[in-house]
Design an enzyme around this catalytic site. Structure first.
Site, short mmCIF file in Angstrom:
data_model
loop_
_atom_site.label_atom_id
_atom_site.label_comp_id
_atom_site.label_asym_id
_atom_site.label_seq_id
_atom_site.Cartn_x
_atom_site.Cartn_y
_atom_site.Cartn_z
N SER A 1 0.91 -1.20 0.02
CA SER A 1 -0.09 0.23 0.07
C SER A 1 0.91 1.17 0.06
O SER A 1 1.88 1.23 0.52
CB SER A 1 -0.85 0.02 1.32
OG SER A 1 -0.30 0.03 2.42
N TRP B 1 -8.93 -11.67 10.81
CA TRP B 1 -9.48 -10.32 10.79
C TRP B 1 -10.82 -10.11 10.57
O TRP B 1 -11.23 -9.04 10.46
CB TRP B 1 -8.49 -9.46 10.11
CG TRP B 1 -7.21 -9.58 10.85
CD1 TRP B 1 -6.67 -10.09 11.86
CD2 TRP B 1 -5.84 -9.00 10.15
NE1 TRP B 1 -5.42 -10.03 12.09
CE2 TRP B 1 -4.84 -9.40 10.95
CE3 TRP B 1 -5.78 -8.26 8.99
CZ2 TRP B 1 -3.57 -8.58 10.69
CZ3 TRP B 1 -4.46 -7.78 8.81
CH2 TRP B 1 -3.29 -7.68 9.66
N ASP C 1 -0.68 -11.99 1.48
CA ASP C 1 -0.17 -11.46 2.74
C ASP C 1 -0.97 -12.44 3.82
O ASP C 1 -2.42 -12.52 3.71
CB ASP C 1 -0.49 -10.24 3.12
CG ASP C 1 0.25 -9.13 2.07
OD1 ASP C 1 1.32 -9.51 1.67
OD2 ASP C 1 -0.03 -8.13 1.83
N GLU D 1 -0.94 -15.14 14.74
CA GLU D 1 -1.77 -14.42 15.58
C GLU D 1 -2.90 -15.48 16.03
O GLU D 1 -3.38 -15.69 17.12
CB GLU D 1 -2.45 -13.21 14.87
CG GLU D 1 -3.61 -12.84 15.73
CD GLU D 1 -4.46 -11.72 14.78
OE1 GLU D 1 -5.67 -11.55 14.59
OE2 GLU D 1 -3.70 -10.79 14.03
N CYS E 1 4.11 -10.14 9.81
CA CYS E 1 4.49 -9.03 10.69
C CYS E 1 4.34 -9.06 12.06
O CYS E 1 3.09 -9.62 12.49
CB CYS E 1 4.35 -7.84 9.88
SG CYS E 1 2.62 -7.41 9.63
N GLU F 1 8.55 -7.93 9.08
CA GLU F 1 8.71 -6.89 9.84
C GLU F 1 10.19 -7.21 10.39
O GLU F 1 10.41 -8.38 10.98
CB GLU F 1 7.73 -6.68 10.69
CG GLU F 1 8.12 -5.59 11.78
CD GLU F 1 8.82 -5.95 13.03
OE1 GLU F 1 9.59 -5.15 13.43
OE2 GLU F 1 8.53 -7.19 13.61
N HIS G 1 5.56 2.64 10.95
CA HIS G 1 4.83 3.11 12.05
C HIS G 1 5.36 4.22 12.56
O HIS G 1 4.83 4.78 13.51
CB HIS G 1 4.44 2.19 13.00
CG HIS G 1 3.26 1.04 12.24
ND1 HIS G 1 2.26 1.28 11.83
CD2 HIS G 1 3.53 -0.35 12.26
CE1 HIS G 1 1.81 0.09 11.41
NE2 HIS G 1 2.45 -0.81 11.68
N CYS H 1 6.23 -2.89 6.57
CA CYS H 1 5.14 -3.12 6.19
C CYS H 1 4.30 -2.12 5.16
O CYS H 1 5.35 -1.44 4.65
CB CYS H 1 4.21 -3.06 7.37
SG CYS H 1 2.73 -4.01 7.35
#
Length: 739
Positions: free
Chosen positions: A418, A546, A584, A590, A628, A650, A679, A712
């Site tokens: 992005s 997500w 991705d 997670e 990441c 990351e 970030h 990222c």
């Protein structure tokens, strides 16, 4: 006497009904408002949440997880565990510097909080650390809560000492030694709370649900013996899984505790209750309302509560509550008028879950053995075993890699996907959704932005381009809109970290693809350049993790449905001439269960879902994935089993740790370690990036295998930060290539 029932919360959404916290933070960072303005908005959001819980009739309102950025970061500051590189800064600047970095002081590492998509700032503690506590903001928060709800009980919510140490990155020091330094600080806080008239404190200790909890017995017993000294009753809070029976046997006997909260929506705490005698002196916090799901609890909570009451018997007070903080769900389903009524009637956000908690706490003994049954949403479309050939990538990497794109001399440059989402881009998307732009007008504007992104990359000299993803509001929502079986909210915001909020889609039925989702934009971008443009997709496990998934079929089946849809999209991209396709899957780690015994089964289907999506391509088509902000060293075999040709990760915040473990593991495919922190607003210099690239060789990575890219996606950054950062990145790669 039947077990007494009361109600409680463990935390509440802290974003504000209209994302007030996001707007206030970004305004402050942009120097458009003062610190006083920021704190005023923060206080107003907290007061609103307190009033909502009070109005719902909650007996005990937990207070303490409201934050400007991240609660774990808050406790790092309060406990006085600030790394020395930030010590010279004023208080508020220091706080945000730890979160976002400043000048030559990189930010704290980001990681996922106990298997969720919430990112916390990892504390850093070494042997020289000397805690300098400052609890002023926390005590002010408790006073504000007391003033807001009057005589109504508010219970401070504190991140427990053993869990805090477990979350930290310890450098040259053992957990027991860190704990010894922190316990007097925690005892000081409890004494101050007691002096304020507080009657009880909730201590969050989710580390108790981990497999490693059995090895933490001495730490917990030492900690709670010390914390019992202020003689302020402590209620220990666990969530996200069950506590192993052997661990539970000593947890209920910890000194100084008057209650223990257990999650009855995950794991099997009920089975443990049935095998033990619950102490009558210990209030049981029964997390029967699922704080991580948006589906109604009407079918599960009443019978579960009835079973819990039967298991503990008479004389034990039970506090009916959510399984965890309601921070993980949106605020109010009544705002979502666009969701079909038949779906909306089955949904439950924070406001509705409060009502459920209070209603359950009022039911008489013996009631609730049966709940309102929620019918299966739809029949599962995948009923037969999938052909095993769908999961196998051929030929092997060693044979296909020479047929794929590479950069002579190695150190090829690219980005993760992005580019900045400007106000203009967001305005165009909004106008199109409202019907104020025709499809032709909308595509024309998007194509101009794609052209700008391609032009920037041409000018900077990157080797592999991306189209910029300007048409995508979110990397999951975008695909959900183009698939069947999803519902979407307008105001269902959930905090991911800081000012980063997402609106997770809701999986309501079988998932399938109705047509190409990304091919048009790829063709536009590739038609503007001779350089290869990556096709950009989000992986099946990430889309699942997500989103708010269905509860009537397994996660495995839902992942395979999404994987089949992505497989068709990959085939269409390849047919359109796309030679590099990035899928991705940052949520792979997670979703890993908190208990080690459950890992193998989860990883089996999660990896297979990725391969189902990607294994149908030709040998010359390069498959890239991105991971990441999580610790991956314990699932390296699963990462290898994904069979991606390029792995991007990351790297800048985690200090090359992942690179070292990949090298030690013998990972033999291409790697793109992030060379700067996206970030942080800090623009890295050429030398800083070159120094990081030089480290790749020192950990054993061959230059022809290395890609140079940011940590990222660049969606959250500004162009005035992105362009110089990428310019310096390309210069550093060329410098490394020339050596």
């Amino acid at each position: 006497m039947p077990a007494a029932l009361s109600s409680a919360t463990l935390g509440y959404p802290r974003v504000g009904r209209n994302r007030e916290m996001k707007k206030a933070l970004e305004s402050h960072w942009g120097a458009q408002s003062t610190a006083a303005d920021l704190h005023a908005v923060s206080e107003a959001v907290l007061v609103d949440s307190l009033r909502a819980q009070h109005a719902a009739g909650v007996a005990r309102i937990a207070v303490g997880d409201h934050t400007l950025y991240d609660p774990v970061l808050d406790w790092t500051r309060r406990l006085g565990c600030v790394p020395p590189r930030f010590a010279h800064l004023p208080a508020l600047d220091r706080y945000f510097a730890m979160a976002r970095g400043v000048d030559d002081a990189p930010a704290l590492d980001l990681s996922k909080f106990f298997g969720t998509n919430y990112h916390y700032l990892v504390p850093e503690i070494d042997a020289a650390a000397a805690p300098r506590p400052d609890f002023a903001d926390f005590l002010d928060m408790i006073r504000l809560a007391q003033d807001t709800v009057g005589n109504h009980p508010v219970v401070p919510l504190v991140l427990g000492p053993v869990t805090y140490v477990h979350l930290a990155k310890l450098e040259g020091v053992e957990a027991k030694d860190v704990l010894a330094k922190l316990l007097p600080v925690y005892a000081q806080l409890l004494a101050e709370l007691k002096a304020m008239g507080v009657k009880e404190v909730m201590m969050q200790e989710p580390a108790l649900v981990l497999t490693e909890a059995a090895e933490m017995k001495d730490l917990y017993q030492t900690a709670y013996k010390a914390l019992a000294e202020p003689r302020l009753p402590l209620h220990v809070v666990t969530f996200f899984d069950s506590v192993d029976p052997a661990v539970l046997s000593w947890v209920v006997a910890l000194p100084g505790i008057n209650g223990l909260s257990l999650d009855f929506t995950r794991g099997n705490n009920l089975a443990a209750l049935k095998e033990m005698t619950w102490p009558n002196s210990l209030r049981l916090g029964a997390g029967v309302v699922d704080g991580r799901s948006v589906w109604t609890d009407a079918d599960t909570a009443p019978p579960m509560l009835a079973a819990i009451r039967e298991a503990v018997g008479d004389g034990v007070e039970i506090s009916v509550q959510p399984s965890c903080s309601l921070h993980y769900v949106p605020i109010d389903v009544e705002c979502e008028t666009d969701i079909p009524k038949e779906i909306r009637s089955r949904l439950s956000f924070a406001v509705q879950k409060l009502d459920t908690v209070v209603a359950l706490a009022k039911q008489p003994a013996g009631s609730g053995a049966k709940g309102a049954q929620m019918d299966q949403i739809v029949q599962d479309a995948i009923t037969d075993a999938l052909d095993e050939e769908l999961f196998v990538r051929e030929p092997k990497f060693e044979r296909r890699r020479p047929q794929q794109f590479s950069v002579p001399g190695g150190f090829g440059t690219t980005t993760i996907g992005s580019f900045p989402q400007t106000k203009e881009i967001r305005r165009v998307r909004t106008q199109f959704k409202k019907g104020n732009l025709s499809e032709v007008e909308y595509h024309s504007m998007i194509d101009k932005q794609i052209g700008f992104c391609i032009g920037v990359q041409e000018a900077l000299g990157l080797d592999v381009f991306v189209h910029g993803e300007c048409e995508r509001s979110d990397m999951v929502e975008y695909f959900g809109v183009k698939l069947t079986g999803f519902a979407f909210t307008k105001n269902g915001w959930v905090q991911s970290f800081g000012s980063r909020y997402v609106r997770p889609p809701i999986i309501t039925g079988d998932v399938s693809r109705t047509g190409p989702m990304t091919v048009r934009e790829f063709k536009i971008a590739q038609g503007m350049t001779e350089k290869p443009v990556k096709g950009m997709l989000t992986g099946a496990t990430t889309i699942l993790n997500w989103s708010f998934p269905r509860k009537d079929i397994s996660h495995e089946k839902q992942a395979y449905q999404i994987g089949l849809a992505l497989r068709d999209e990959v085939a269409d991209l390849e047919a359109a001439g796309c030679k590099i396709i990035q899928v991705d899957d940052p949520a792979l780690r997670e979703g890993l269960p908190l208990k080690h015994k459950d890992w193998a089964e989860y990883l089996r289907w999660a990896v297979r879902a990725f391969r189902l999506s990607t294994s149908g391509v030709q040998a010359a088509t390069q498959i890239v994935t991105h991971l990441c902000y999580a610790d991956f060293e314990d699932i390296l075999q699963a990462i290898d089993d994904m069979q991606a040709d390029v792995l991007t990760i990351e790297n800048s915040r985690s200090g090359d740790e992942m690179l070292r473990v990949l090298a030690e593991f013998g990972y033999a495919r291409d790697i793109g370690p992030g060379v700067y922190d996206i970030h942080s607003p800090v623009v890295p210099g050429v030398d800083a990036v070159a120094e990081r690239v030089a480290l790749f060789g020192k950990v054993g990575l061959a230059r022809e295998r290395v890609w140079v890219n940011p940590d990222c996606g660049l969606k959250t950054r500004k162009w005035e930060q992105v362009i110089p950062a990428l310019k310096n990145m390309v210069a550093a790669a060329e410098k490394a290539r020339a050596k």
